[in-house]
Design an enzyme around this catalytic site. Structure first.
Site, PDB file in Angstrom:
ATOM      1  N   ARG A   1     -38.205  -9.417  24.484  1.00 51.59           N
ATOM      2  CA  ARG A   1     -36.850  -9.712  23.984  1.00 51.59           C
ATOM      3  C   ARG A   1     -36.172  -8.414  23.573  1.00 51.59           C
ATOM      4  NH1 ARG A   1     -37.413 -10.771  17.971  1.00 51.59           N
ATOM      5  NH2 ARG A   1     -39.622 -10.518  17.502  1.00 51.59           N
ATOM      6  N   GLY A   2     -34.905  -8.539  23.172  1.00 51.99           N
ATOM      7  CA  GLY A   2     -34.178  -7.424  22.572  1.00 51.99           C
ATOM      8  C   GLY A   2     -34.041  -6.199  23.476  1.00 51.99           C
ATOM      9  N   ILE A   3     -34.012  -5.050  22.842  1.00 49.64           N
ATOM     10  CA  ILE A   3     -33.749  -3.790  23.538  1.00 49.64           C
ATOM     11  C   ILE A   3     -34.856  -3.480  24.556  1.00 49.64           C
ATOM     12  CG2 ILE A   3     -33.432  -1.298  23.196  1.00 49.64           C
ATOM     13  CD1 ILE A   3     -32.412  -2.017  20.311  1.00 49.64           C
TER      14      ILE A   3
ATOM     15  N   ASN B   1     -40.677   1.249  21.814  1.00 46.61           N
ATOM     16  CA  ASN B   1     -39.556   0.426  21.336  1.00 46.61           C
ATOM     17  C   ASN B   1     -39.995  -0.619  20.308  1.00 46.61           C
ATOM     18  OD1 ASN B   1     -36.932  -1.322  21.758  1.00 46.61           O
ATOM     19  ND2 ASN B   1     -38.645  -2.666  22.272  1.00 46.61           N
TER      20      ASN B   1
ATOM     21  N   TYR C   1     -37.719  -0.870   5.837  1.00 51.11           N
ATOM     22  CA  TYR C   1     -37.518  -0.565   7.266  1.00 51.11           C
ATOM     23  C   TYR C   1     -36.954   0.844   7.422  1.00 51.11           C
ATOM     24  CZ  TYR C   1     -34.996  -0.733  11.774  1.00 51.11           C
ATOM     25  OH  TYR C   1     -34.492  -0.455  13.020  1.00 51.11           O
TER      26      TYR C   1
ATOM     27  N   LYS D   1     -38.592   4.019   9.408  1.00 54.10           N
ATOM     28  CA  LYS D   1     -37.906   4.741  10.485  1.00 54.10           C
ATOM     29  C   LYS D   1     -37.808   6.232  10.151  1.00 54.10           C
ATOM     30  CE  LYS D   1     -37.000   1.721  13.744  1.00 54.10           C
ATOM     31  NZ  LYS D   1     -37.832   1.764  14.963  1.00 54.10           N
TER      32      LYS D   1
ATOM     33  N   PRO E   1     -29.961   4.672  17.406  1.00 58.69           N
ATOM     34  CA  PRO E   1     -28.793   3.780  17.449  1.00 58.69           C
ATOM     35  C   PRO E   1     -28.405   3.279  16.058  1.00 58.69           C
ATOM     36  CG  PRO E   1     -30.761   2.637  18.248  1.00 58.69           C
ATOM     37  CD  PRO E   1     -31.218   3.945  17.670  1.00 58.69           C
TER      38      PRO E   1
ATOM     39  N   VAL F   1     -27.230  -2.619  17.105  1.00 62.03           N
ATOM     40  CA  VAL F   1     -27.397  -3.047  18.488  1.00 62.03           C
ATOM     41  C   VAL F   1     -27.385  -4.577  18.508  1.00 62.03           C
ATOM     42  CG1 VAL F   1     -28.752  -2.745  20.584  1.00 62.03           C
ATOM     43  CG2 VAL F   1     -28.915  -1.036  18.743  1.00 62.03           C
TER      44      VAL F   1
HETATM   45  N1  LIG Z   1     -31.063  -4.155  16.871  1.00 60.49           N
HETATM   46  C1  LIG Z   1     -30.621  -3.125  16.186  1.00 60.49           C
HETATM   47  O1  LIG Z   1     -29.517  -3.161  15.596  1.00 60.49           O
HETATM   48  C2  LIG Z   1     -31.435  -1.859  16.123  1.00 60.49           C
HETATM   49  C3  LIG Z   1     -30.810  -0.723  15.589  1.00 60.49           C
HETATM   50  C4  LIG Z   1     -31.513   0.463  15.525  1.00 60.49           C
HETATM   51  C5  LIG Z   1     -32.815   0.515  15.991  1.00 60.49           C
HETATM   52  N2  LIG Z   1     -33.405  -0.607  16.487  1.00 60.49           N
HETATM   53  C6  LIG Z   1     -34.796  -0.494  16.946  1.00 60.49           C
HETATM   54  O2  LIG Z   1     -34.869  -0.914  18.296  1.00 60.49           O
HETATM   55  C7  LIG Z   1     -36.172  -1.467  18.547  1.00 60.49           C
HETATM   56  C8  LIG Z   1     -36.016  -2.855  19.136  1.00 60.49           C
HETATM   57  O3  LIG Z   1     -35.173  -3.603  18.275  1.00 60.49           O
HETATM   58  P1  LIG Z   1     -34.659  -5.061  18.689  1.00 60.49           P
HETATM   59  O4  LIG Z   1     -33.410  -5.314  17.938  1.00 60.49           O
HETATM   60  O5  LIG Z   1     -34.701  -5.198  20.153  1.00 60.49           O
HETATM   61  O6  LIG Z   1     -35.845  -5.930  18.027  1.00 60.49           O
HETATM   62  P2  LIG Z   1     -36.379  -7.396  18.357  1.00 60.49           P
HETATM   63  O7  LIG Z   1     -35.429  -8.139  19.227  1.00 60.49           O
HETATM   64  O8  LIG Z   1     -36.760  -7.952  17.019  1.00 60.49           O
HETATM   65  O9  LIG Z   1     -37.673  -7.117  19.226  1.00 60.49           O
HETATM   66  C9  LIG Z   1     -38.774  -6.457  18.647  1.00 60.49           C
HETATM   67  C10 LIG Z   1     -39.830  -6.379  19.721  1.00 60.49           C
HETATM   68  O10 LIG Z   1     -40.937  -5.653  19.175  1.00 60.49           O
HETATM   69  C11 LIG Z   1     -42.095  -6.455  19.397  1.00 60.49           C
HETATM   70  N3  LIG Z   1     -43.144  -6.158  18.429  1.00 60.49           N
HETATM   71  C12 LIG Z   1     -43.096  -6.231  17.089  1.00 60.49           C
HETATM   72  N4  LIG Z   1     -44.275  -5.872  16.555  1.00 60.49           N
HETATM   73  C13 LIG Z   1     -45.084  -5.567  17.609  1.00 60.49           C
HETATM   74  C14 LIG Z   1     -46.429  -5.123  17.727  1.00 60.49           C
HETATM   75  N5  LIG Z   1     -47.199  -4.938  16.650  1.00 60.49           N
HETATM   76  N6  LIG Z   1     -46.916  -4.888  18.962  1.00 60.49           N
HETATM   77  C15 LIG Z   1     -46.155  -5.063  20.062  1.00 60.49           C
HETATM   78  N7  LIG Z   1     -44.894  -5.512  20.022  1.00 60.49           N
HETATM   79  C16 LIG Z   1     -44.363  -5.750  18.795  1.00 60.49           C
HETATM   80  C17 LIG Z   1     -41.610  -7.880  19.299  1.00 60.49           C
HETATM   81  O11 LIG Z   1     -42.562  -8.763  19.856  1.00 60.49           O
HETATM   82  P3  LIG Z   1     -42.774 -10.264  19.292  1.00 60.49           P
HETATM   83  O12 LIG Z   1     -41.740 -11.115  19.983  1.00 60.49           O
HETATM   84  O13 LIG Z   1     -44.178 -10.576  19.667  1.00 60.49           O
HETATM   85  O14 LIG Z   1     -42.548 -10.214  17.798  1.00 60.49           O
HETATM   86  C18 LIG Z   1     -40.346  -7.755  20.137  1.00 60.49           C
HETATM   87  O15 LIG Z   1     -40.644  -7.740  21.500  1.00 60.49           O
HETATM   88  C19 LIG Z   1     -36.916  -1.441  17.215  1.00 60.49           C
HETATM   89  O16 LIG Z   1     -37.693  -0.270  17.153  1.00 60.49           O
HETATM   90  C20 LIG Z   1     -35.791  -1.380  16.198  1.00 60.49           C
HETATM   91  O17 LIG Z   1     -36.195  -0.801  14.981  1.00 60.49           O
HETATM   92  C21 LIG Z   1     -32.738  -1.794  16.569  1.00 60.49           C
END
Ligand SMILES: NC(=O)c1ccc[n+]([C@@H]2O[C@H](COP(=O)([O-])OP(=O)(O)OC[C@H]3O[C@@H](n4cnc5c(N)ncnc54)[C@H](OP(=O)(O)O)[C@@H]3O)[C@@H](O)[C@H]2O)c1
Length: 243
Positions: A15-17, A76, A141, A145, A171, A174
């Site tokens: 999912r997500g990014i 990621n 969090y 980071k 970023p 997102v």
């Molecule tokens: N969205 C934003 O606004 C934003 C902004 C800045 C930075 N980021 C960074 O971008 C990255 C992705 O964010 P996102 O918004 O796409 O998050 P997300 O939709 O919550 O997705 C997180 C992903 O990480 C996986 N994950 C979590 N713990 C894990 C582990 N121990 N081993 C393997 N996979 C694991 C989750 O898998 P499960 O489905 O199994 O939980 C999921 O696939 C993160 O590093 C986040 O900090 C996001």
């Protein structure tokens, strides 16, 4: 770093990014290991699926034993709901540090020799503008980071000798479901133009990686970096919502 013909491994692609990273890497002509804790949830035609929990050393070792042709590692995956440092749940605080810091570190330690054998390659760590400001209500969090930023800078120096480019993607907001849920739970409404779409962020990130950049920032990431020159302040979600 040329991505056409490269072999990339992306963490957290269900999912997500992370999902967008895998799709865009395939579009650019890379072979992609799309990894997830539950690979049965990954639907990305053309990707090689691998089960991977970055906080489980046996799982990391098993992935490294299979994906020996990797030359691009995209870190990621992360647990993002750390909560508050002083009054929050200590298990959540540990989990957020475990995935963002120790999980990313475990991946780098396992894959650094593979990258070296495959000509150096590149590592891209997905950080956050929160690393440079903080976020009221999710300070744990932000701290994790910040630690991951320090890790990225350290690893860049340590792997320079083997020719590995170590880059940070920083970023701001997102538009993933996780971010939208966080904003909704905070009782805020963020205008669409304050968020970057995951597909746009991933294109920016991979363009930067192909250009050899070590820090790739979107608009809010650049604002957060500029703010480091002033007194510490929190990332003001309410102000973004009001803008
Ligand atoms: N969205 C934003 O606004 C934003 C902004 C800045 C930075 N980021 C960074 O971008 C990255 C992705 O964010 P996102 O918004 O796409 O998050 P997300 O939709 O919550 O997705 C997180 C992903 O990480 C996986 N994950 C979590 N713990 C894990 C582990 N121990 N081993 C393997 N996979 C694991 C989750 O898998 P499960 O489905 O199994 O939980 C999921 O696939 C993160 O590093 C986040 O900090 C996001």
């Amino acid at each position: 770093m040329e991505l056409r013909g490269a072999t990339a491994l992306v963490t957290g692609t269900n999912r997500g990014i992370g999902r967008h990273f895998a799709i865009e890497l395939l579009r650019r002509g890379a072979k992609v290991y799309a990894t997830a804790r539950r690979p049965e949830l990954v639907e990305i035609p053309g990707a090689e699926l691998l089960r991977l929990d970055i906080t489980d050393q046996a799982s990391v070792d098993a992935a490294a034993a299979v994906a020996t042709d990797v030359d691009v590692l995209i870190n990621n995956a992360a647990f993002t709901a750390g909560g508050s440092l002083v009054a929050g749940d200590l298990d959540a605080i540990r989990q957020v540090m475990d995935s963002n810091y120790y999980g990313t570190l475990a991946m780098i330690r396992a894959f650094a020799p593979i990258l070296a054998r495959n000509g150096g390659g590149a590592i891209l760590n997905v950080l956050s503008a929160a690393a440079w400001t903080t976020v009221d209500g999710n300070t744990a969090y932000a701290a994790a980071k910040s630690a991951e930023w320090g890790l990225t800078n350290g690893v860049r120096i340590e792997l320079a000798g083997q020719g590995t480019l170590v880059a940070a993607l920083v970023p701001g907001l997102v538009a993933t479901e996780t971010l939208k849920d966080f904003v909704r739970n905070a009782g805020l409404v963020i205008p669409d133009d304050a968020m970057i779409e995951p597909a746009d962020l991933v294109r920016l990130a991979l363009d930067g990686l192909e250009a050899g950049e070590v820090e790739i920032l979107d608009r809010l990431g650049a604002d957060a970096k500029a703010a480091l020159a002033g007194p510490p302040r929190a990332f003001d979600l309410a102000a973004v919502a009001g803008s």
